[in-house]
Design a protein around this motif. Structure first.
Motif, PDB file in Angstrom:
ATOM      1  N   THR A   1       0.811  -1.219   0.000  1.00  0.00           N
ATOM      2  CA  THR A   1       0.000   0.000   0.000  1.00  0.00           C
ATOM      3  C   THR A   1       0.847   1.273   0.000  1.00  0.00           C
ATOM      4  N   ASP A   2       2.145   1.133   0.212  1.00  0.00           N
ATOM      5  CA  ASP A   2       3.049   2.283   0.231  1.00  0.00           C
ATOM      6  C   ASP A   2       3.405   2.673  -1.205  1.00  0.00           C
ATOM      7  N   LYS A   3       2.904   3.821  -1.656  1.00  0.00           N
ATOM      8  CA  LYS A   3       3.151   4.263  -3.033  1.00  0.00           C
ATOM      9  C   LYS A   3       4.609   4.652  -3.266  1.00  0.00           C
ATOM     10  N   ASN A   4       5.376   4.825  -2.209  1.00  0.00           N
ATOM     11  CA  ASN A   4       6.792   5.177  -2.338  1.00  0.00           C
ATOM     12  C   ASN A   4       7.712   3.961  -2.188  1.00  0.00           C
ATOM     13  N   ALA A   5       7.122   2.775  -2.101  1.00  0.00           N
ATOM     14  CA  ALA A   5       7.922   1.566  -1.947  1.00  0.00           C
ATOM     15  C   ALA A   5       8.791   1.350  -3.181  1.00  0.00           C
ATOM     16  N   THR A   6       9.966   0.806  -2.974  1.00  0.00           N
ATOM     17  CA  THR A   6      10.872   0.494  -4.073  1.00  0.00           C
ATOM     18  C   THR A   6      11.308  -0.955  -3.981  1.00  0.00           C
ATOM     19  N   ILE A   7      11.783  -1.448  -5.080  1.00  0.00           N
ATOM     20  CA  ILE A   7      12.325  -2.806  -5.128  1.00  0.00           C
ATOM     21  C   ILE A   7      13.777  -2.676  -5.551  1.00  0.00           C
ATOM     22  N   TYR A   8      14.637  -3.389  -4.883  1.00  0.00           N
ATOM     23  CA  TYR A   8      16.056  -3.355  -5.191  1.00  0.00           C
ATOM     24  C   TYR A   8      16.519  -4.753  -5.565  1.00  0.00           C
ATOM     25  N   ASP A   9      17.162  -4.861  -6.683  1.00  0.00           N
ATOM     26  CA  ASP A   9      17.726  -6.137  -7.131  1.00  0.00           C
ATOM     27  C   ASP A   9      19.232  -5.939  -7.227  1.00  0.00           C
ATOM     28  N   PRO A  10      19.998  -6.401  -6.242  1.00  0.00           N
ATOM     29  CA  PRO A  10      21.441  -6.151  -6.236  1.00  0.00           C
ATOM     30  C   PRO A  10      22.179  -6.825  -7.393  1.00  0.00           C
ATOM     31  N   ALA A  11      21.572  -7.813  -8.010  1.00  0.00           N
ATOM     32  CA  ALA A  11      22.219  -8.506  -9.131  1.00  0.00           C
ATOM     33  C   ALA A  11      21.542  -8.145 -10.453  1.00  0.00           C
ATOM     34  N   CYS A  12      20.895  -6.992 -10.489  1.00  0.00           N
ATOM     35  CA  CYS A  12      20.129  -6.591 -11.667  1.00  0.00           C
ATOM     36  C   CYS A  12      21.035  -6.505 -12.893  1.00  0.00           C
ATOM     37  N   GLY A  13      20.718  -7.315 -13.847  1.00  0.00           N
ATOM     38  CA  GLY A  13      21.437  -7.265 -15.119  1.00  0.00           C
ATOM     39  C   GLY A  13      20.494  -6.749 -16.182  1.00  0.00           C
ATOM     40  N   LEU A  14      19.594  -7.607 -16.605  1.00  0.00           N
ATOM     41  CA  LEU A  14      18.620  -7.251 -17.626  1.00  0.00           C
ATOM     42  C   LEU A  14      17.344  -6.682 -17.027  1.00  0.00           C
ATOM     43  N   GLY A  15      17.195  -6.802 -15.719  1.00  0.00           N
ATOM     44  CA  GLY A  15      16.022  -6.245 -15.054  1.00  0.00           C
ATOM     45  C   GLY A  15      14.797  -7.136 -15.080  1.00  0.00           C
ATOM     46  N   SER A  16      14.974  -8.438 -15.358  1.00  0.00           N
ATOM     47  CA  SER A  16      13.796  -9.315 -15.481  1.00  0.00           C
ATOM     48  C   SER A  16      13.010  -9.405 -14.174  1.00  0.00           C
ATOM     49  N   LEU A  17      13.683  -9.432 -13.052  1.00  0.00           N
ATOM     50  CA  LEU A  17      12.956  -9.470 -11.774  1.00  0.00           C
ATOM     51  C   LEU A  17      12.158  -8.192 -11.579  1.00  0.00           C
ATOM     52  N   LEU A  18      12.756  -7.053 -11.881  1.00  0.00           N
ATOM     53  CA  LEU A  18      12.059  -5.779 -11.733  1.00  0.00           C
ATOM     54  C   LEU A  18      10.874  -5.686 -12.672  1.00  0.00           C
ATOM     55  N   ILE A  19      11.032  -6.193 -13.889  1.00  0.00           N
ATOM     56  CA  ILE A  19       9.929  -6.181 -14.855  1.00  0.00           C
ATOM     57  C   ILE A  19       8.792  -7.071 -14.370  1.00  0.00           C
ATOM     58  N   ARG A  20       9.122  -8.259 -13.878  1.00  0.00           N
ATOM     59  CA  ARG A  20       8.078  -9.178 -13.370  1.00  0.00           C
ATOM     60  C   ARG A  20       7.380  -8.583 -12.158  1.00  0.00           C
ATOM     61  N   ALA A  21       8.130  -7.949 -11.285  1.00  0.00           N
ATOM     62  CA  ALA A  21       7.511  -7.336 -10.095  1.00  0.00           C
ATOM     63  C   ALA A  21       6.578  -6.203 -10.512  1.00  0.00           C
ATOM     64  N   ALA A  22       6.976  -5.426 -11.509  1.00  0.00           N
ATOM     65  CA  ALA A  22       6.128  -4.329 -11.982  1.00  0.00           C
ATOM     66  C   ALA A  22       4.832  -4.863 -12.582  1.00  0.00           C
ATOM     67  N   LYS A  23       4.907  -5.983 -13.261  1.00  0.00           N
ATOM     68  CA  LYS A  23       3.701  -6.579 -13.854  1.00  0.00           C
ATOM     69  C   LYS A  23       2.784  -7.099 -12.772  1.00  0.00           C
TER      70      LYS A  23
END
Length: 182
Positions: free
Chosen positions: A160-182
């Motif tokens: 519910t926190d609109k300012n929440a962020t996700i951090y992926d320390p091994a982010c290469g192509l961003g697939s985890l971030l893309i899946r989380a956004a979906k």
């Protein structure tokens, strides 16, 4: 050329084909297609003795028009050490362009606006090139299956926190971030 490098060339041409089909005549499209930088211009290069150099120029023009320099123009089609010299280069690149001319690769009527077709193609290529080079696909990128599970584990949909962020320390192509956004 190492099998893991094929993807750069294939995905670059797939991108040019996709955006040309979708946005060539659309002044309000998500991607601007400048004159001389669409897939038809690429097809016109088939058989040209300077095909590699001309492809690089075409892709650079498309990249500049869309602030994608350093993103879509990383594959160098004029690299003789990877593609060959003279007629060998002309034949390889002409054949590669011909693959993308197949009627089943016509994206004009694609209505999958929110599907990540380029991303899905990238994952497919990564999986197959990793296998071909004898490496685990996990050495190249986070497999889609793992990204989906991790996105469900963090359960971002209930945040519910609109300012929440996700951090992926091994982010290469961003697939985890893309899946989380979906």
């Amino acid at each position: 050329m190492d099998a893991s490098q094929y993807k750069d060339y294939i995905l670059t041409l797939l991108f040019v084909k996709y955006v040309s089909d979708k946005y060539k005549d659309d002044p309000y499209g998500a991607i601007a297609i400048p004159k001389g930088a669409n897939f038809e211009d690429l097809v016109a290069l088939k058989g040209n003795k300077n095909i590699g150099e001309e492809i690089d120029k075409l892709i650079a023009k498309l990249a500049e028009a869309n602030n994608l320099t350093g993103i879509i123009n990383n594959a160098h089609f004029n690299d003789e050490s990877k593609i060959g010299k003279g007629d060998e280069m002309v034949d390889k690149l002409t054949g590669l362009i011909a693959i993308f001319q197949k009627p089943e690769l016509d994206f004009k009527n694609n209505k999958a606006e929110y599907d990540d077709l380029i991303g899905d193609a990238y994952e497919y290529l990564m999986r197959n090139f990793a296998t071909a080079s004898g490496k685990s696909k996990g050495q190249f990128y986070t497999p889609a299956e793992v990204s989906r599970i991790l996105a469900k584990v963090i359960d971002i949909s209930n945040c519910t926190d609109k300012n929440a962020t996700i951090y992926d320390p091994a982010c290469g192509l961003g697939s985890l971030l893309i899946r989380a956004a979906k």
